[in-house]
Design an enzyme around this catalytic site. Structure first.
Site, short mmCIF file in Angstrom:
data_model
loop_
_atom_site.label_atom_id
_atom_site.label_comp_id
_atom_site.label_asym_id
_atom_site.label_seq_id
_atom_site.Cartn_x
_atom_site.Cartn_y
_atom_site.Cartn_z
CG HIS A 20 69.51 -119.43 43.62
ND1 HIS A 20 68.93 -120.47 42.93
CD2 HIS A 20 69.30 -118.32 42.87
CE1 HIS A 20 68.41 -120.02 41.80
NE2 HIS A 20 68.62 -118.72 41.75
CD GLU A 79 60.22 -113.61 40.81
OE1 GLU A 79 60.40 -114.82 40.99
OE2 GLU A 79 60.51 -113.03 39.72
#
Length: 326
Positions: free
Chosen positions: A129, A60
């Protein structure tokens, strides 16, 4: 009008903007060959090819930095994160590069970029998450933050975000991708920074945004059956935040409940509460109530998660409390 899912309108909005403007492209993990981790870019590789729908490595920080650089040199990238939890790997590129470049360059460089993907919890995904970073990004000068609650708003807001000359954080939810709604065939845009009154009411105001808007509307429906009229406001955009719509509603209803999925400390509800007491204190007939996720990480256990996630019942109880009803 045609009934479409949230994931379909996301792909439709991106595709329409890519047809309109050749400088727009999409990049991220699994966006091309796999049609997106949540199938939100289905068919786009076939139409636009691998130069404009780009599969990236699991890096990322790398691909976000490449996107910021390309935005500075004439492109309009859309960066998809498989989840905004993974955007933490790229937070330097988002906050220290994209958000600050216009100011640090003395207005020489705009960064027209959209960072999009799901935010918040989505069931048993574990603590790392299941986080809502909405307020984190909304706390950053130079970023615009959009969190739609339904397919219609998502399409209009995403098209506006792609056309915007500033970096936009566009937050979705895994649990909304299958939501369906009638969508106009004709093109439409929804301006960034304008809240929407989803339900008119007279007794109290409920403010929320994103997928948890469903709980706000369900609570309002239940309250209606008990003779309490709740006005429900969908913020849609967290930065810029439409204070005027909230203030005007509170001046009418004299009571306020705020619902969000983020943690309580430094939350959006904290900011809204402060602005209401600054600008509408004399109109309040009860203390403001806020409902957030508890100040702990999301549990994995399904039973514990039910207790952790803000419920419709909590909203109803808070509304009754500010309305002084049992």
């Amino acid at each position: 009008m045609a009934e479409k899912t949230f994931r379909e309108v996301i792909a439709e909005a991106m595709s329409e903007e890519m047809r309109r403007d050749p400088s727009v492209y999409l990049m991220g993990e699994e966006v091309a060959e796999y049609n997106g981790a949540y199938k939100a870019s289905k068919g786009m590789l076939d139409e636009f090819g691998p130069e404009r729908v780009i599969d990236t490595p699991i890096a990322e920080g790398g691909f976000s930095g490449i996107a910021v650089g390309s935005a500075m040199t004439g492109c309009r990238p859309i960066v998809e994160y498989m989840t905004f939890n993974f955007s933490l790997v790229a937070i330097d590129q988002i906050i220290n590069n994209a958000a600050k470049m216009y100011q640090m360059s003395g207005g020489q460089w705009n960064v027209p970029i959209v960072f999009r993907g799901p935010t918040g919890s989505a069931g048993q995904l574990g603590a790392t998450h299941s986080q809502s970073f909405d307020n984190w990004y909304a706390n950053t000068p130079g970023l615009k933050v959009v969190v739609p609650s339904n397919p219609y708003d998502a399409k209009g807001l995403l098209k506006s975000a792609i056309r915007d000359n500033d970096p936009v954080i566009f937050m979705e939810s895994e649990q909304m991708y299958g939501d369906k709604m009638d969508i106009p065939e004709d093109e439409y845009l929804i301006p960034i920074g304008v809240a929407d009154i989803k339900k008119d009411g007279t007794d109290l105001t409920i403010v929320s945004y994103g997928k948890i808007m469903k709980n706000a509307l369900a609570a309002a429906e239940q309250l209606e059956k008990e003779g309490i009229s709740a006005e429900v406001i969908d913020l849609r955009t967290l930065r810029p935040l439409d204070y005027d719509t909230i203030i005007n509603s509170v001046k009418k209803t004299n009571r306020l409940v705020i619902l969000e999925e983020s943690w309580p400390y430094g939350s959006i509800s904290t900011e809204v509460t402060y602005m209401v007491q600054q600008r509408a204190f004399d109109y309040l007939d009860a203390p403001i109530k806020r409902i957030t996720a508890p100040d702990i990480s999301a549990p994995y256990s399904a039973e514990l998660f039910k207790e952790w996630f803000p419920s419709v019942e909590e909203v109803v109880d808070a509304a009754k409390s500010v309305a002084y009803k049992k």
